[in-house]
Design an enzyme around this catalytic site. Sequence first.
Site, PDB file in Angstrom:
ATOM      1  N   ASP A   1       1.001  -0.828  -0.062  1.00 19.47           N
ATOM      2  CA  ASP A   1       0.178   0.461   0.178  1.00 19.47           C
ATOM      3  C   ASP A   1       0.618   1.347  -0.162  1.00 19.47           C
ATOM      4  O   ASP A   1       2.218   1.533  -0.114  1.00 19.47           O
ATOM      5  CB  ASP A   1      -1.329   0.158   1.396  1.00 19.47           C
ATOM      6  CG  ASP A   1      -0.079  -0.202   2.624  1.00 19.47           C
ATOM      7  OD1 ASP A   1       0.638   0.566   2.607  1.00 19.47           O
ATOM      8  OD2 ASP A   1      -0.943  -0.022   3.672  1.00 19.47           O
ATOM      9  N   PHE A   2       0.315   2.195  -0.036  1.00 20.77           N
ATOM     10  CA  PHE A   2       0.802   3.720   0.776  1.00 20.77           C
ATOM     11  C   PHE A   2       2.159   3.468   1.043  1.00 20.77           C
ATOM     12  O   PHE A   2       3.352   4.633   1.428  1.00 20.77           O
ATOM     13  CB  PHE A   2      -0.037   4.403   0.740  1.00 20.77           C
ATOM     14  CG  PHE A   2      -0.449   5.374   1.194  1.00 20.77           C
ATOM     15  CD1 PHE A   2      -0.184   6.160   2.798  1.00 20.77           C
ATOM     16  CD2 PHE A   2      -1.706   4.211   1.883  1.00 20.77           C
ATOM     17  CE1 PHE A   2      -0.894   6.290   3.234  1.00 20.77           C
ATOM     18  CE2 PHE A   2      -2.356   4.844   3.125  1.00 20.77           C
ATOM     19  CZ  PHE A   2      -1.928   5.642   4.211  1.00 20.77           C
TER      20      PHE A   2
END
Length: 147
Positions: free
Chosen positions: A26-27
Amino acid sequence: MTDTSSPFDAQNQHWLNVRVYYEDTDFTGMVYHANYLRYFERGRSEFLRDAGVAHQALLDRPDPAAFTLTNVSVDYKRAARIDDLLSIRSRYLGCRGAKVIFQQTALRGEDVIAEADITAVMIHADGRPRRPIPDVVEMLSGFVYLP
């Protein structure tokens, strides 16, 4: 895992290595939680294939069959990150009636990253539930986890 010639160890645990790629994160750079389900699916699929039960062979039978999950419980312990090499350990606990039970763990070295309890059932090709096929149960009987 001790014997590198087999994906199964002496306790009938199946081992599969999975590399974490950028697309898995994810980020924050950590593995997105749902991707552990993908890793566990790969582990179960390879377990079944290595035990002699290939998904395509089930579909090619005169009475086509497949597996579907009915219950998944995941306990996330630590974060995995890009480039980590994870070992997916799959333990087949056996059939209980129509249920096919697995325990799976994602490890980075000795560190437990995530653990899952998985319940699957066998279905007809149209999605209706069915009792596990006796010859499949027989093939898997030699791979029950031996604690």
